[in-house]
Design a protein around this motif. Structure first.
Motif, mmCIF file in Angstrom:
data_model
loop_
_atom_site.group_PDB
_atom_site.id
_atom_site.type_symbol
_atom_site.label_atom_id
_atom_site.label_comp_id
_atom_site.label_asym_id
_atom_site.label_seq_id
_atom_site.Cartn_x
_atom_site.Cartn_y
_atom_site.Cartn_z
ATOM 1 N N ARG A 323 -31.341 52.730 -30.358
ATOM 2 C CA ARG A 323 -30.985 54.044 -29.854
ATOM 3 C C ARG A 323 -30.085 53.874 -28.642
ATOM 4 N N GLU A 324 -29.335 54.915 -28.346
ATOM 5 C CA GLU A 324 -28.384 54.864 -27.237
ATOM 6 C C GLU A 324 -28.799 55.860 -26.167
ATOM 7 N N LEU A 325 -28.689 55.453 -24.911
ATOM 8 C CA LEU A 325 -28.973 56.376 -23.823
ATOM 9 C C LEU A 325 -28.124 55.996 -22.621
ATOM 10 N N PRO A 326 -27.783 56.973 -21.784
ATOM 11 C CA PRO A 326 -27.018 56.674 -20.574
ATOM 12 C C PRO A 326 -27.856 55.880 -19.583
ATOM 13 N N LEU A 327 -27.216 54.985 -18.880
ATOM 14 C CA LEU A 327 -27.903 54.245 -17.821
ATOM 15 C C LEU A 327 -28.517 55.194 -16.809
ATOM 16 N N ARG A 328 -27.856 56.309 -16.552
ATOM 17 C CA ARG A 328 -28.346 57.243 -15.524
ATOM 18 C C ARG A 328 -29.676 57.878 -15.895
ATOM 19 N N THR A 329 -30.056 57.866 -17.184
ATOM 20 C CA THR A 329 -31.329 58.449 -17.597
ATOM 21 C C THR A 329 -32.413 57.398 -17.824
ATOM 22 N N LEU A 330 -32.100 56.124 -17.606
ATOM 23 C CA LEU A 330 -33.072 55.057 -17.852
ATOM 24 C C LEU A 330 -34.227 55.106 -16.864
ATOM 25 N N TYR A 331 -33.966 55.558 -15.622
ATOM 26 C CA TYR A 331 -34.948 55.455 -14.546
ATOM 27 C C TYR A 331 -35.707 56.764 -14.378
ATOM 28 N N LYS A 332 -37.021 56.701 -14.600
ATOM 29 C CA LYS A 332 -37.879 57.884 -14.522
ATOM 30 C C LYS A 332 -38.655 57.967 -13.208
ATOM 31 N N GLY A 333 -38.754 56.871 -12.507
ATOM 32 C CA GLY A 333 -39.470 56.775 -11.247
ATOM 33 C C GLY A 333 -39.420 55.337 -10.803
ATOM 34 N N TYR A 334 -40.034 55.043 -9.673
ATOM 35 C CA TYR A 334 -39.970 53.678 -9.156
ATOM 36 C C TYR A 334 -40.494 52.678 -10.190
ATOM 37 N N LYS A 335 -39.609 51.787 -10.638
ATOM 38 C CA LYS A 335 -39.934 50.750 -11.624
ATOM 39 C C LYS A 335 -40.489 51.330 -12.928
ATOM 40 N N THR A 336 -40.134 52.554 -13.213
ATOM 41 C CA THR A 336 -40.581 53.208 -14.449
ATOM 42 C C THR A 336 -39.359 53.541 -15.289
ATOM 43 N N LEU A 337 -39.357 53.090 -16.551
ATOM 44 C CA LEU A 337 -38.173 53.187 -17.392
ATOM 45 C C LEU A 337 -38.431 54.016 -18.640
ATOM 46 N N ASP A 338 -37.383 54.639 -19.137
ATOM 47 C CA ASP A 338 -37.418 55.293 -20.439
ATOM 48 C C ASP A 338 -37.174 54.219 -21.501
ATOM 49 N N LYS A 339 -38.155 53.336 -21.667
ATOM 50 C CA LYS A 339 -38.026 52.190 -22.558
ATOM 51 C C LYS A 339 -39.400 51.750 -23.020
ATOM 52 N N ALA A 340 -39.557 51.541 -24.302
ATOM 53 C CA ALA A 340 -40.817 51.028 -24.827
ATOM 54 C C ALA A 340 -40.930 49.536 -24.522
ATOM 55 N N PRO A 341 -42.152 48.995 -24.417
ATOM 56 C CA PRO A 341 -42.313 47.572 -24.079
ATOM 57 C C PRO A 341 -41.592 46.639 -25.045
ATOM 58 N N GLU A 342 -41.520 47.027 -26.317
ATOM 59 C CA GLU A 342 -40.898 46.136 -27.295
ATOM 60 C C GLU A 342 -39.378 46.279 -27.349
ATOM 61 N N GLU A 343 -38.817 47.198 -26.582
ATOM 62 C CA GLU A 343 -37.367 47.396 -26.597
ATOM 63 C C GLU A 343 -36.671 46.487 -25.590
ATOM 64 N N TYR A 344 -35.466 46.112 -25.930
ATOM 65 C CA TYR A 344 -34.607 45.362 -25.021
ATOM 66 C C TYR A 344 -33.187 45.916 -25.134
ATOM 67 N N ILE A 345 -32.371 45.632 -24.121
ATOM 68 C CA ILE A 345 -30.976 46.089 -24.170
ATOM 69 C C ILE A 345 -30.205 45.189 -25.119
ATOM 70 N N ALA A 346 -29.620 45.768 -26.134
ATOM 71 C CA ALA A 346 -28.834 45.006 -27.102
ATOM 72 C C ALA A 346 -27.343 45.053 -26.784
ATOM 73 N N GLN A 347 -26.917 46.098 -26.056
ATOM 74 C CA GLN A 347 -25.494 46.242 -25.753
ATOM 75 C C GLN A 347 -25.316 47.206 -24.595
ATOM 76 N N VAL A 348 -24.246 47.011 -23.842
ATOM 77 C CA VAL A 348 -23.843 47.909 -22.758
ATOM 78 C C VAL A 348 -22.381 48.239 -22.977
ATOM 79 N N TRP A 349 -22.017 49.503 -22.816
ATOM 80 C CA TRP A 349 -20.594 49.822 -22.892
ATOM 81 C C TRP A 349 -20.244 50.932 -21.905
ATOM 82 N N PHE A 350 -18.990 50.949 -21.508
ATOM 83 C CA PHE A 350 -18.479 52.026 -20.672
ATOM 84 C C PHE A 350 -17.015 52.255 -21.021
ATOM 85 N N THR A 351 -16.538 53.440 -20.730
ATOM 86 C CA THR A 351 -15.141 53.761 -20.972
ATOM 87 C C THR A 351 -14.280 53.131 -19.885
#
Length: 476
Positions: A323-351
């Motif tokens: 799934r794709e999400l903006p970096l700006r929405t990854l952080y939900k709180g201190y050291k808390t991420l919008d990411k499941a434990p089994e997920e990892y970053i597979a790619q990063v892109w920017f314009t």
């Protein structure tokens, strides 16, 4: 089983992949020239070289072995101080250190020598400035740096004779490294095995994902030793920097040094070397990954702040779907991420920056180099004549998460650029942040810093504000 070349010997070991390379070198191979110092990657006493085949070319970089898990050296060449010792006497790097009285107690000396060896086996320009930069991760507490700088300059003078010769070939010819280095390329080619090999945990095992290890091995080295780990560092599917249309596509295992050496990054971010010099040291930049910086979720992560201003997008994978999400929405709180434990970053892109789009990064820390930020900030700015067409400003150290100052950007959008506008924007930024007092400064100090960094962005990028700032300074 983990397989790699250690100096001139091929090693096969079933030691835990999460074990530190430093411990394996000292306590299992009994190569005690590599010293145990800070265990945080700061002092450089444990510096080794790691050789890797990159597009069939042999590439060496300096690493701090106190933060390198054993699993990250699978299929590679690890060189310790013992590995560059000649059969008799001193090699030219060691001789330069001796001749310039660049060692006193000697504890730090092997690390300095290895960093300079990495300089000799690399592709930096053969200048004294570059040689000195190669030891920016090494600390000496008793000798005095002028003698070390003179020794580094001598090494640079020797390298100036290299011309177009391959780095390893020249180093062998000049006895900077032993003759057996000439055969390492072929030996590594024979070790071209996947680092996700037989020592990786089974698919159904919940495992930690580890990139360069530069933060997690500071925080919990003993705990990581026996953890189930999936190693992401320098894996081909997770590496590389490429242009796809108007996008820059990065693998999450790309290191800061990879960014520094990328022609694409150099083209679009000509100030990038100056930004990178503010971040850690040469060995850490050789190890630290972009994906790790994001997932670490530090409120002052330098490259998190950098890529927030570029509105970077992440592709998260669990090995079956993505799934794709903006970096700006990854952080939900201190050291808390919008990411499941089994997920990892597979790619990063920017314009990639378009016509008229400018970028700038600023950082303030207690030390100019090799230190974490008190406050850092980045800006992406596009002007239409004298008006602000588009702007994004990120800030770190002023809240529980890396921040994008959205209200400030909305206020600036479409406005004619004036010094008074910048002052008003700084006032709005103060309403968006919530810094705390800690070892890096008081909350009030961090508020002041952010205002100064926003000013620095605009003064750097906008000639009309540079003139106004100079005029005000003269009047003062």
């Amino acid at each position: 089983m983990i397989t790699f070349i250690l100096n001139s010997n091929t090693i096969h070991t079933d030691m835990p992949p999460g074990m530190l390379l430093l411990d394996f070198i000292r306590y299992h191979q009994h190569l005690t020239g590599t010293k145990t110092g800070c265990n945080e990657g700061d002092c450089g006493a444990c510096t080794v070289l790691m050789g890797t085949l990159n597009n069939n070319a042999l590439q060496y970089r300096s690493f701090t072995s106190c933060l390198t898990p054993l699993g990250n050296v699978h299929g590679r060449h690890v060189v310790t101080i013992e590995g560059i010792n000649p059969e008799e006497g001193l090699n030219p790097i060691q001789q330069a250190m001796y001749a310039e009285s660049a060692t006193q107690c000697g504890f730090c000396t092997p690390g300095f020598v290895m960093s300079l060896a990495g300089f000799c086996l690399g592709h930096r320009p053969a200048t004294a400035e570059q040689a000195i930069a190669a030891v920016d991760g090494n600390i000496c507490r008793c000798t005095g740096y002028k003698s070390i700088e003179r020794a580094a300059a001598k090494v640079a003078q020797l390298l100036a004779q290299r011309g177009d010769a391959a780095a390893v070939d020249f180093a062998v010819e000049q006895h900077l490294v032993p003759a057996w280095f000439a055969g390492i390329r072929e030996r590594l080619r024979a070790l071209q095995l996947s680092a996700n090999g037989e020592f990786e945990p089974a698919d159904d095992v919940q495992a930690h994902y580890v990139g360069g290890g530069t933060d997690v091995y500071v925080q919990k080295p003993e705990e990581m030793k026996l953890q189930a780990i999936r190693f992401l560092f320098d894996q081909p599917p997770l590496n590389g920097i490429a242009r796809e249309g108007d996008r820059c596509v990065l693998g999450p295992a790309v290191t800061v040094t990879d960014l520094l050496e990328s022609p694409l990054i150099q083209q679009y971010f000509p100030r990038f070397p100056a930004y990178a010099r503010l971040v850690s040291s040469t060995p850490i930049r050789n190890m630290a990954t972009i994906g790790g910086n994001f997932i670490n979720a530090s409120p002052i992560g330098d490259f998190t702040i950098f890529f927030l201003a570029l509105d970077a997008m992440l592709v998260l994978s669990n090995g079956r779907s993505s799934r794709e999400l903006p970096l700006r929405t990854l952080y939900k709180g201190y050291k808390t991420l919008d990411k499941a434990p089994e997920e990892y970053i597979a790619q990063v892109w920017f314009t990639l920056p378009g016509a008229g789009q400018q970028f700038h990064f600023e950082k303030v820390s207690k030390r100019t180099h090799l230190d974490i930020a008190s406050v850092n900030s980045a800006i992406s700015l596009t002007l239409d004549g004298d008006a602000i067409k588009e702007v994004r400003i990120s800030a770190g150290g002023v809240g529980p998460v890396p921040m994008l100052l959205e209200k400030t950007a909305a206020f600036l959008q479409g406005q004619p650029l004036r010094e008074t506008l910048v002052q008003a924007a700084i006032a709005i930024a103060q309403t968006e942040i919530a810094p705390i007092s800690d070892a890096r400064g008081t909350a009030e100090y961090k508020r002041l810093l952010l205002g100064q960094l926003i000013k620095a962005h605009f003064i750097t990028l906008c000639p009309q504000l540079q003139a106004a700032a100079m005029l005000n300074h003269e009047q003062y």
